[in-house]
Design a protein around this motif. Sequence first.
Motif, PDB file in Angstrom:
ATOM      1  N   ASP A  26     -36.519   4.486  73.390  1.00 13.98           N
ATOM      2  CA  ASP A  26     -35.497   5.269  74.107  1.00 13.98           C
ATOM      3  C   ASP A  26     -34.190   5.411  73.341  1.00 13.98           C
ATOM      4  OD1 ASP A  26     -37.192   5.500  76.167  1.00 13.98           O
ATOM      5  OD2 ASP A  26     -36.259   3.951  77.420  1.00 13.98           O
ATOM      6  N   TRP A  27     -34.063   4.738  72.223  1.00 15.50           N
ATOM      7  CA  TRP A  27     -32.810   4.858  71.472  1.00 15.50           C
ATOM      8  C   TRP A  27     -32.587   6.293  70.992  1.00 15.50           C
ATOM      9  CZ3 TRP A  27     -29.020   1.680  72.020  1.00 15.50           C
ATOM     10  CH2 TRP A  27     -29.252   0.320  72.271  1.00 15.50           C
ATOM     11  N   VAL A  28     -33.686   7.020  70.828  1.00 14.83           N
ATOM     12  CA  VAL A  28     -33.550   8.427  70.415  1.00 14.83           C
ATOM     13  C   VAL A  28     -32.766   9.185  71.484  1.00 14.83           C
ATOM     14  CG1 VAL A  28     -34.878  10.552  70.065  1.00 14.83           C
ATOM     15  CG2 VAL A  28     -35.616   8.431  68.964  1.00 14.83           C
ATOM     16  N   GLU A  29     -33.145   8.958  72.734  1.00 14.24           N
ATOM     17  CA  GLU A  29     -32.477   9.643  73.852  1.00 14.24           C
ATOM     18  C   GLU A  29     -31.012   9.178  73.970  1.00 14.24           C
ATOM     19  OE1 GLU A  29     -33.598  12.148  75.221  1.00 14.24           O
ATOM     20  OE2 GLU A  29     -32.045  12.356  76.769  1.00 14.24           O
ATOM     21  N   VAL A  30     -30.803   7.871  73.794  1.00 12.11           N
ATOM     22  CA  VAL A  30     -29.436   7.341  73.883  1.00 12.11           C
ATOM     23  C   VAL A  30     -28.567   7.990  72.799  1.00 12.11           C
ATOM     24  CG1 VAL A  30     -28.017   5.261  73.653  1.00 12.11           C
ATOM     25  CG2 VAL A  30     -30.194   5.138  74.877  1.00 12.11           C
ATOM     26  N   ALA A  31     -29.108   8.112  71.603  1.00 15.39           N
ATOM     27  CA  ALA A  31     -28.344   8.720  70.501  1.00 15.39           C
ATOM     28  C   ALA A  31     -28.084  10.201  70.772  1.00 15.39           C
ATOM     29  CB  ALA A  31     -29.092   8.532  69.184  1.00 15.39           C
ATOM     30  N   ARG A  32     -29.052  10.853  71.413  1.00 15.14           N
ATOM     31  CA  ARG A  32     -28.853  12.280  71.726  1.00 15.14           C
ATOM     32  C   ARG A  32     -27.728  12.475  72.729  1.00 15.14           C
ATOM     33  NH1 ARG A  32     -34.867  13.614  73.077  1.00 15.14           N
ATOM     34  NH2 ARG A  32     -35.751  13.915  71.014  1.00 15.14           N
ATOM     35  N   THR A  33     -27.646  11.558  73.707  1.00 21.02           N
ATOM     36  CA  THR A  33     -26.705  11.793  74.800  1.00 21.02           C
ATOM     37  C   THR A  33     -25.370  11.073  74.634  1.00 21.02           C
ATOM     38  OG1 THR A  33     -27.699   9.976  76.050  1.00 21.02           O
ATOM     39  CG2 THR A  33     -28.525  12.203  76.515  1.00 21.02           C
ATOM     40  N   HIS A  34     -25.354   9.952  73.897  1.00 17.75           N
ATOM     41  CA  HIS A  34     -24.127   9.149  73.836  1.00 17.75           C
ATOM     42  C   HIS A  34     -23.761   8.774  72.408  1.00 17.75           C
ATOM     43  CE1 HIS A  34     -25.051   8.792  78.094  1.00 17.75           C
ATOM     44  NE2 HIS A  34     -23.788   8.450  78.280  1.00 17.75           N
ATOM     45  N   ALA A  35     -23.692   9.727  71.527  1.00 17.95           N
ATOM     46  CA  ALA A  35     -23.253   9.434  70.157  1.00 17.95           C
ATOM     47  C   ALA A  35     -22.757  10.730  69.530  1.00 17.95           C
ATOM     48  CB  ALA A  35     -24.395   8.857  69.339  1.00 17.95           C
ATOM     49  N   ASP A  36     -21.686  10.609  68.761  1.00 12.25           N
ATOM     50  CA  ASP A  36     -21.180  11.785  68.043  1.00 12.25           C
ATOM     51  C   ASP A  36     -21.922  11.958  66.718  1.00 12.25           C
ATOM     52  OD1 ASP A  36     -19.356  11.861  70.113  1.00 12.25           O
ATOM     53  OD2 ASP A  36     -17.825  10.749  68.994  1.00 12.25           O
ATOM     54  N   PHE A  37     -22.552  10.876  66.285  1.00  8.00           N
ATOM     55  CA  PHE A  37     -23.333  10.943  65.039  1.00  8.00           C
ATOM     56  C   PHE A  37     -24.343   9.813  65.048  1.00  8.00           C
ATOM     57  CE2 PHE A  37     -20.094   7.809  64.101  1.00  8.00           C
ATOM     58  CZ  PHE A  37     -20.734   6.880  63.284  1.00  8.00           C
ATOM     59  N   VAL A  38     -25.309   9.921  64.135  1.00 13.77           N
ATOM     60  CA  VAL A  38     -26.262   8.820  64.002  1.00 13.77           C
ATOM     61  C   VAL A  38     -26.172   8.254  62.585  1.00 13.77           C
ATOM     62  CG1 VAL A  38     -28.199  10.406  63.599  1.00 13.77           C
ATOM     63  CG2 VAL A  38     -28.666   8.080  64.288  1.00 13.77           C
ATOM     64  N   GLY A  39     -26.118   6.943  62.502  1.00 10.34           N
ATOM     65  CA  GLY A  39     -26.089   6.262  61.209  1.00 10.34           C
ATOM     66  C   GLY A  39     -27.507   5.879  60.813  1.00 10.34           C
ATOM     67  N   VAL A  40     -27.933   6.362  59.663  1.00  4.90           N
ATOM     68  CA  VAL A  40     -29.274   6.078  59.155  1.00  4.90           C
ATOM     69  C   VAL A  40     -29.176   4.881  58.205  1.00  4.90           C
ATOM     70  CG1 VAL A  40     -31.007   7.026  57.561  1.00  4.90           C
ATOM     71  CG2 VAL A  40     -30.138   8.423  59.444  1.00  4.90           C
ATOM     72  N   GLN A  41     -30.071   3.903  58.381  1.00  2.85           N
ATOM     73  CA  GLN A  41     -30.036   2.697  57.543  1.00  2.85           C
ATOM     74  C   GLN A  41     -31.443   2.398  57.038  1.00  2.85           C
ATOM     75  OE1 GLN A  41     -26.006   1.039  59.563  1.00  2.85           O
ATOM     76  NE2 GLN A  41     -27.683  -0.411  59.449  1.00  2.85           N
ATOM     77  N   THR A  42     -31.665   2.727  55.786  1.00  2.47           N
ATOM     78  CA  THR A  42     -33.023   2.708  55.255  1.00  2.47           C
ATOM     79  C   THR A  42     -33.108   1.935  53.949  1.00  2.47           C
ATOM     80  OG1 THR A  42     -33.353   4.895  56.226  1.00  2.47           O
ATOM     81  CG2 THR A  42     -34.940   4.231  54.558  1.00  2.47           C
ATOM     82  N   TYR A  43     -34.165   1.137  53.834  1.00  3.22           N
ATOM     83  CA  TYR A  43     -34.363   0.353  52.615  1.00  3.22           C
ATOM     84  C   TYR A  43     -35.712   0.601  51.951  1.00  3.22           C
ATOM     85  CZ  TYR A  43     -30.131  -2.135  53.864  1.00  3.22           C
ATOM     86  OH  TYR A  43     -28.822  -2.442  54.135  1.00  3.22           O
ATOM     87  N   THR A  44     -36.748   0.887  52.786  1.00  2.00           N
ATOM     88  CA  THR A  44     -38.086   0.987  52.205  1.00  2.00           C
ATOM     89  C   THR A  44     -39.008   1.806  53.108  1.00  2.00           C
ATOM     90  OG1 THR A  44     -39.856  -0.343  51.183  1.00  2.00           O
ATOM     91  CG2 THR A  44     -38.992  -1.147  53.274  1.00  2.00           C
ATOM     92  N   ARG A  45     -40.281   1.800  52.780  1.00  3.84           N
ATOM     93  CA  ARG A  45     -41.272   2.482  53.625  1.00  3.84           C
ATOM     94  C   ARG A  45     -42.311   1.468  54.110  1.00  3.84           C
ATOM     95  NH1 ARG A  45     -45.439   5.605  49.464  1.00  3.84           N
ATOM     96  NH2 ARG A  45     -45.835   3.789  48.138  1.00  3.84           N
ATOM     97  N   PHE A  46     -43.010   1.849  55.190  1.00  5.04           N
ATOM     98  CA  PHE A  46     -44.202   1.121  55.623  1.00  5.04           C
ATOM     99  C   PHE A  46     -45.331   2.128  55.675  1.00  5.04           C
ATOM    100  CE2 PHE A  46     -41.077  -1.223  58.499  1.00  5.04           C
ATOM    101  CZ  PHE A  46     -40.852  -2.219  57.562  1.00  5.04           C
ATOM    102  N   THR A  47     -46.497   1.684  55.268  1.00  2.00           N
ATOM    103  CA  THR A  47     -47.659   2.555  55.410  1.00  2.00           C
ATOM    104  C   THR A  47     -48.521   1.985  56.527  1.00  2.00           C
ATOM    105  OG1 THR A  47     -47.513   3.046  53.074  1.00  2.00           O
ATOM    106  CG2 THR A  47     -49.586   3.597  54.156  1.00  2.00           C
ATOM    107  N   VAL A  48     -48.929   2.866  57.430  1.00  2.00           N
ATOM    108  CA  VAL A  48     -49.641   2.406  58.627  1.00  2.00           C
ATOM    109  C   VAL A  48     -51.005   3.101  58.714  1.00  2.00           C
ATOM    110  CG1 VAL A  48     -49.566   2.482  61.157  1.00  2.00           C
ATOM    111  CG2 VAL A  48     -47.512   1.888  59.879  1.00  2.00           C
ATOM    112  N   ASP A  49     -52.064   2.300  58.839  1.00  3.56           N
ATOM    113  CA  ASP A  49     -53.398   2.891  59.033  1.00  3.56           C
ATOM    114  C   ASP A  49     -53.805   2.727  60.504  1.00  3.56           C
ATOM    115  OD1 ASP A  49     -54.231   0.305  59.355  1.00  3.56           O
ATOM    116  OD2 ASP A  49     -55.416   0.208  57.510  1.00  3.56           O
ATOM    117  N   GLU A  50     -55.097   2.706  60.761  1.00  3.53           N
ATOM    118  CA  GLU A  50     -55.511   2.666  62.185  1.00  3.53           C
ATOM    119  C   GLU A  50     -55.246   1.303  62.838  1.00  3.53           C
ATOM    120  OE1 GLU A  50     -57.342   3.008  59.554  1.00  3.53           O
ATOM    121  OE2 GLU A  50     -59.227   1.892  59.678  1.00  3.53           O
TER     122      GLU A  50
END
Length: 440
Positions: free
Chosen positions: A285-309
């Motif tokens: 639900d953080w997506v919805e919270v950011a849509r309704t109650h934020a002037d911007f979103v801070g992206v914080q990224t370091y790496t990737r994960f690969t996900v299979d089944e």
Amino acid sequence: MHISRRGVIAAAAALSVAAAPKRKTAAKRIHRFPKGFLWGTAISAYQSEGNNTNADAWVRENVKPTLFKERSGDACDSYHRYAEDIALAARLGFNCYRLGIEWARIEPSEGAFSNAELDHYASVLETCRKHGLKPVVTFNHFTTPIWFAARGGFEEQDSPDLFARYCGKVAERLGGLMHMATTFNEANIQYLVRLLAPNAAANEAARSMMRAAAAATGSTKFSSLAFADPEVSTPLMQEAHRKAYRAMKSARPNLTVGITLTTQDIQTKGDASIAAKWRDRLYGDWVEVARTHADFVGVQTYTRFTVDENGIVPPPKDAELTEAGYEFYPQALGKTIRWAAAAIGKPIYVTESGIATDDDARRIAYIDAALESVKDCMADGIPVHSYVHWSLLDNFEWTSGFGKHFGLVAVDLKTFKRTPKPSANHLGAIARANAIHLKA
Ligand code: BGC
């Protein structure tokens, strides 16, 4: 902004073509960022200030058993040396400075706000301004006051009101000095911790530490943000964010207030991959919270994960791993920016990106590739407004102690001497030129 002669020479050397835009071949190899783009470094209060004895993490570090490899102690002593840190960041070429305010200092016991500590942070912010650095301020970077943790942290029904009261007070007193603010650092951290929970033994070790912390504070319900049960705590943190957002806006209508998320590049492997489910579980639900109650979103990224089944698959055998144990994959940043733009649709600020390594040449390579991915996103029309690198200093990396080196600047933990690494001059030169070299 103070610009030293050495800094100017370094900038000129690193981006010599920037000074000669008329030469056709050279001009082609440069990409300029828009005017006003923010270039900075990030740090949190607990990880750099030292002696945050009123914060819940201090209790967790000092009990037995604990997950912490070592104690934070004086950390980088930035509580006393902030002016040196800020001057250094400015000298390197940055124009913004992401820092944290420690709630446990501002409100050391429930309802008692410290004017002396508010004055301290006013000086920190004024020092940023004096050096031409725009302060981007985090109101909560994982830690809370001990009294708040002991009464149940963000698992108590009235916790949103207490958090909002603190945020409102700080915004009222200090908001005029801030460029932008965020409530929680990596608001969805509880979801990440749950997703990556290594095994039952590790979970039990965390529970033992929390029981010891409860005993040490004479509480039966000691609760820390990153160790709380998301089922109970996340909805309360979301309410806390919404209330804090409103309190900060009512204190300072012109203050830009956002939220930062831990953003992982979750890649798909195979037709039956459950990557989409993982994305849902990471952000919820953080997506919805950011849509309704934020002037911007801070992206914080370091790496990737690969996900299979079945879930995460280990990185390829020949993958380069960083000191933090995860894959060297700077392109992840562009991917998560694209995700945030599509999912949330708010202006995007890169509020953290970085690498733990002893090999500074790899940090430079990481920065260059991450920035190239930012540039590609912007070329596709995505509104990205900053690149803030984690971190200015080698600092206290939570349970890992001081053994992971995310800093552009090394710190001698005895003398507290700061020594910029080549990557500091490299990124500083980019910041000053507001431009990057393009490959080929
Ligand atoms: C956190 C920092 C941490 C960094 C490196 C981020 O997720 O905000 O506190 O030090 O990652 O692990």
